[in-house]
Design a protein around this motif. Sequence first.
Motif, PDB file in Angstrom:
ATOM      1  N   GLU A   1      -1.163   9.080   4.062  1.00  0.00           N
ATOM      2  CA  GLU A   1      -0.953  10.447   4.540  1.00  0.00           C
ATOM      3  C   GLU A   1      -1.196  11.462   3.426  1.00  0.00           C
ATOM      4  O   GLU A   1      -0.853  11.216   2.259  1.00  0.00           O
ATOM      5  N   VAL A   2      -1.779  12.588   3.787  1.00  0.00           N
ATOM      6  CA  VAL A   2      -1.862  13.742   2.891  1.00  0.00           C
ATOM      7  C   VAL A   2      -0.744  14.686   3.327  1.00  0.00           C
ATOM      8  O   VAL A   2      -0.853  15.332   4.378  1.00  0.00           O
ATOM      9  N   PRO A   3       0.350  14.778   2.585  1.00  0.00           N
ATOM     10  CA  PRO A   3       1.502  15.571   3.042  1.00  0.00           C
ATOM     11  C   PRO A   3       1.162  17.058   3.189  1.00  0.00           C
ATOM     12  O   PRO A   3       0.384  17.614   2.405  1.00  0.00           O
ATOM     13  N   ILE A   4       1.751  17.686   4.201  1.00  0.00           N
ATOM     14  CA  ILE A   4       1.625  19.130   4.407  1.00  0.00           C
ATOM     15  C   ILE A   4       3.039  19.709   4.423  1.00  0.00           C
ATOM     16  O   ILE A   4       3.860  19.314   5.256  1.00  0.00           O
ATOM     17  N   ARG A   5       3.308  20.639   3.515  1.00  0.00           N
ATOM     18  CA  ARG A   5       4.662  21.174   3.376  1.00  0.00           C
ATOM     19  C   ARG A   5       5.115  21.839   4.671  1.00  0.00           C
ATOM     20  O   ARG A   5       6.238  21.631   5.135  1.00  0.00           O
ATOM     21  N   ASN A   6       4.271  22.658   5.252  1.00  0.00           N
ATOM     22  CA  ASN A   6       4.578  23.320   6.529  1.00  0.00           C
ATOM     23  C   ASN A   6       3.425  23.031   7.491  1.00  0.00           C
ATOM     24  O   ASN A   6       2.395  23.704   7.450  1.00  0.00           O
TER      25      ASN A   6
ATOM     26  N   LEU B   1       0.835  -1.191   0.000  1.00  0.00           N
ATOM     27  CA  LEU B   1       0.000   0.000   0.000  1.00  0.00           C
ATOM     28  C   LEU B   1       0.877   1.251   0.000  1.00  0.00           C
ATOM     29  O   LEU B   1       1.868   1.311   0.734  1.00  0.00           O
ATOM     30  N   PRO B   2       0.553   2.258  -0.817  1.00  0.00           N
ATOM     31  CA  PRO B   2       1.323   3.510  -0.785  1.00  0.00           C
ATOM     32  C   PRO B   2       1.135   4.212   0.547  1.00  0.00           C
ATOM     33  O   PRO B   2       0.137   4.016   1.243  1.00  0.00           O
ATOM     34  N   THR B   3       2.087   5.051   0.905  1.00  0.00           N
ATOM     35  CA  THR B   3       2.049   5.722   2.203  1.00  0.00           C
ATOM     36  C   THR B   3       1.606   7.177   2.111  1.00  0.00           C
ATOM     37  O   THR B   3       1.221   7.761   3.117  1.00  0.00           O
ATOM     38  N   GLN B   4       1.672   7.772   0.893  1.00  0.00           N
ATOM     39  CA  GLN B   4       1.314   9.181   0.753  1.00  0.00           C
ATOM     40  C   GLN B   4       0.431   9.399  -0.465  1.00  0.00           C
ATOM     41  O   GLN B   4       0.611   8.752  -1.505  1.00  0.00           O
ATOM     42  N   LEU B   5      -0.495  10.327  -0.325  1.00  0.00           N
ATOM     43  CA  LEU B   5      -1.317  10.749  -1.446  1.00  0.00           C
ATOM     44  C   LEU B   5      -0.465  11.608  -2.384  1.00  0.00           C
ATOM     45  O   LEU B   5       0.355  12.401  -1.920  1.00  0.00           O
ATOM     46  N   PRO B   6      -0.629  11.460  -3.694  1.00  0.00           N
ATOM     47  CA  PRO B   6       0.165  12.276  -4.633  1.00  0.00           C
ATOM     48  C   PRO B   6      -0.344  13.715  -4.724  1.00  0.00           C
ATOM     49  O   PRO B   6      -0.643  14.228  -5.799  1.00  0.00           O
ATOM     50  N   LEU B   7      -0.499  14.351  -3.591  1.00  0.00           N
ATOM     51  CA  LEU B   7      -0.977  15.729  -3.516  1.00  0.00           C
ATOM     52  C   LEU B   7      -0.465  16.335  -2.213  1.00  0.00           C
ATOM     53  O   LEU B   7      -0.663  15.750  -1.149  1.00  0.00           O
ATOM     54  N   GLU B   8       0.199  17.476  -2.283  1.00  0.00           N
ATOM     55  CA  GLU B   8       0.758  18.114  -1.085  1.00  0.00           C
ATOM     56  C   GLU B   8       0.005  19.396  -0.780  1.00  0.00           C
ATOM     57  O   GLU B   8      -0.193  20.239  -1.660  1.00  0.00           O
ATOM     58  N   LEU B   9      -0.379  19.565   0.488  1.00  0.00           N
ATOM     59  CA  LEU B   9      -1.005  20.809   0.933  1.00  0.00           C
ATOM     60  C   LEU B   9       0.098  21.781   1.347  1.00  0.00           C
ATOM     61  O   LEU B   9       1.089  21.371   1.967  1.00  0.00           O
TER      62      LEU B   9
ATOM     63  N   VAL C   1      -0.283  19.990  12.713  1.00  0.00           N
ATOM     64  CA  VAL C   1      -1.476  19.347  12.154  1.00  0.00           C
ATOM     65  C   VAL C   1      -1.048  18.281  11.156  1.00  0.00           C
ATOM     66  O   VAL C   1      -0.099  18.482  10.390  1.00  0.00           O
ATOM     67  N   SER C   2      -1.726  17.155  11.170  1.00  0.00           N
ATOM     68  CA  SER C   2      -1.497  16.112  10.174  1.00  0.00           C
ATOM     69  C   SER C   2      -2.841  15.661   9.615  1.00  0.00           C
ATOM     70  O   SER C   2      -3.865  15.725  10.302  1.00  0.00           O
ATOM     71  N   VAL C   3      -2.817  15.215   8.370  1.00  0.00           N
ATOM     72  CA  VAL C   3      -4.031  14.771   7.684  1.00  0.00           C
ATOM     73  C   VAL C   3      -3.762  13.410   7.048  1.00  0.00           C
ATOM     74  O   VAL C   3      -2.692  13.184   6.470  1.00  0.00           O
ATOM     75  N   SER C   4      -4.719  12.512   7.163  1.00  0.00           N
ATOM     76  CA  SER C   4      -4.602  11.207   6.522  1.00  0.00           C
ATOM     77  C   SER C   4      -5.984  10.717   6.107  1.00  0.00           C
ATOM     78  O   SER C   4      -7.009  11.257   6.528  1.00  0.00           O
ATOM     79  N   LEU C   5      -5.996   9.708   5.265  1.00  0.00           N
ATOM     80  CA  LEU C   5      -7.227   9.080   4.796  1.00  0.00           C
ATOM     81  C   LEU C   5      -7.194   7.613   5.194  1.00  0.00           C
ATOM     82  O   LEU C   5      -6.216   6.912   4.911  1.00  0.00           O
TER      83      LEU C   5
ATOM     84  N   LEU D   1      -7.777   3.912  -5.773  1.00  0.00           N
ATOM     85  CA  LEU D   1      -8.153   4.363  -7.109  1.00  0.00           C
ATOM     86  C   LEU D   1      -8.949   5.665  -7.027  1.00  0.00           C
ATOM     87  O   LEU D   1      -8.703   6.622  -7.781  1.00  0.00           O
ATOM     88  N   THR D   2      -9.895   5.721  -6.093  1.00  0.00           N
ATOM     89  CA  THR D   2     -10.717   6.928  -5.911  1.00  0.00           C
ATOM     90  C   THR D   2      -9.877   8.095  -5.414  1.00  0.00           C
ATOM     91  O   THR D   2      -9.969   9.220  -5.934  1.00  0.00           O
ATOM     92  N   PHE D   3      -9.027   7.852  -4.405  1.00  0.00           N
ATOM     93  CA  PHE D   3      -8.200   8.923  -3.844  1.00  0.00           C
ATOM     94  C   PHE D   3      -7.282   9.536  -4.903  1.00  0.00           C
ATOM     95  O   PHE D   3      -7.159  10.757  -5.013  1.00  0.00           O
ATOM     96  N   ASN D   4      -6.623   8.687  -5.676  1.00  0.00           N
ATOM     97  CA  ASN D   4      -5.687   9.183  -6.686  1.00  0.00           C
ATOM     98  C   ASN D   4      -6.407   9.968  -7.772  1.00  0.00           C
ATOM     99  O   ASN D   4      -5.894  10.979  -8.266  1.00  0.00           O
ATOM    100  N   THR D   5      -7.594   9.508  -8.144  1.00  0.00           N
ATOM    101  CA  THR D   5      -8.359  10.217  -9.169  1.00  0.00           C
ATOM    102  C   THR D   5      -8.784  11.595  -8.666  1.00  0.00           C
ATOM    103  O   THR D   5      -8.658  12.603  -9.374  1.00  0.00           O
ATOM    104  N   ILE D   6      -9.295  11.650  -7.429  1.00  0.00           N
ATOM    105  CA  ILE D   6      -9.703  12.938  -6.864  1.00  0.00           C
ATOM    106  C   ILE D   6      -8.499  13.860  -6.724  1.00  0.00           C
ATOM    107  O   ILE D   6      -8.580  15.063  -7.012  1.00  0.00           O
ATOM    108  N   ALA D   7      -7.351  13.313  -6.292  1.00  0.00           N
ATOM    109  CA  ALA D   7      -6.152  14.141  -6.112  1.00  0.00           C
ATOM    110  C   ALA D   7      -5.768  14.839  -7.409  1.00  0.00           C
ATOM    111  O   ALA D   7      -5.365  16.011  -7.404  1.00  0.00           O
ATOM    112  N   GLN D   8      -5.904  14.134  -8.524  1.00  0.00           N
ATOM    113  CA  GLN D   8      -5.552  14.742  -9.808  1.00  0.00           C
ATOM    114  C   GLN D   8      -6.515  15.862 -10.175  1.00  0.00           C
ATOM    115  O   GLN D   8      -6.120  16.856 -10.789  1.00  0.00           O
TER     116      GLN D   8
END
Length: 416
Positions: free
Chosen positions: A367-372, A172-180, A381-385, A397-404
């Motif tokens: 994890e949904v990465p947060i730069r700062n 399983l991947p550990t991070q969403l391909p989207l950074e806040l 603060v941390s965010v995850s799904l 599949l749903t998370f990656n599609t929404i992230a794009q």
Amino acid sequence: MKQHAVATYLKLVAGCERVLYDAEWWGMKEPPVDLIGVKGEATAVTVDIADKFAAYPRSMKPSTWKRKLIRRYAFIHERLSSWGIKRPRSEIWFFGAPTESLEVVLPSVAQVLWREHQYLLEVVPTAEVQRRIAQATEAAKAYGKDIGNPFVQAILLASGVLATPERDAEPLPTQLPLELPDPYAIPNFAKSFLGKDYIVHWLGFDAPVFSALRELAKRPRSSAWRELSQWLDLGFDSFSWEEWEESGGFETTPKYTLEQVVGVLNWLVHNAARTLEAWREYWHQHYQPLVVEIGFLLPFIAKNPHFPPEVVEEEIVRYGGDRDLARVHSGFQNPKPDKHFYRGYLRVVFQGPYDPAPPQPKLPAIEVPIRNPFLPRGTTVSVSLLFPREFAGYFLLTFNTIAQTIRPLVERFREF
């Protein structure tokens, strides 16, 4: 078993990264496509096992055979092209002698498809099928792992390569391909993420911690808490908090709208230190991070308007899920599936400088990465799904599609 043998050839010999079973598209009144092998982003091959055409009436005229087959493969070509496939083609595999009518019409069907659609339909005769299955058998022995079908399992067990074949599941991947960029983007992320119709947002969202926040907001405090109280009470004229409190929160569960969820998160981000101080008071001076979990549902696989069931099934198997369980949920014979498999959580953790680490979630998380991740007064603060392991592939599949789709929105706005 024929279908699994063909799938083994497509995956281990032809080099297809994904193999989809029993593809049946809306509007297609013909029998499902037995298999689709997808290689890269632009190449796909469909395979029909010729046995299926025995269901056609024997009395059917050759002209009707020809018309039905042309319509079938023209439709397949159209759907594959809609996926972005640039080089689609189809094959018909014969595991035995073809029926006379099918043998007569297939050459002319292939000619029409190529002339009118530049679409290749290839007939694979029995001798070539036998050669390909032999190749698949040797490839399965050399690979030495179960790719999730009984054909390979039988080969590995019979050859003694493995006593119990190991499942070939991707980690399983550990991070969403989207950074806040920072915590102030969280409300906008929640609005964009939960508001997409990939999520069943029209039924409302579960947020058990909101009841504790509501109790905090009711206590005599500064005027800033009135805004939080207004968000939590918004739209609940028909909901009885008295009944909920008398039942201990088990008889009925309040649902929150997307507007409420975003409003509460926005308030928490801008008042994090104030909230953590009140939270410690709520827990009798014990340092304790604030964990906010927003429960949401994905559409049932059979009713998802965005992903064909065969694509979801393959993603579920890819991450170690059970193909048979996925197929039960892919059909309409199960009108009321168990919602456990479709329930995920958006998890936001507010942590003070002296708070212990939050408890580990019981479900897998990405994890949904947060730069700062820092807020004033040392708050992080941390965010995850979170998602159920059985349907991890469907959620990812749903998370990656929404992230794009939401990346421009999240990166453009700093705060809600």
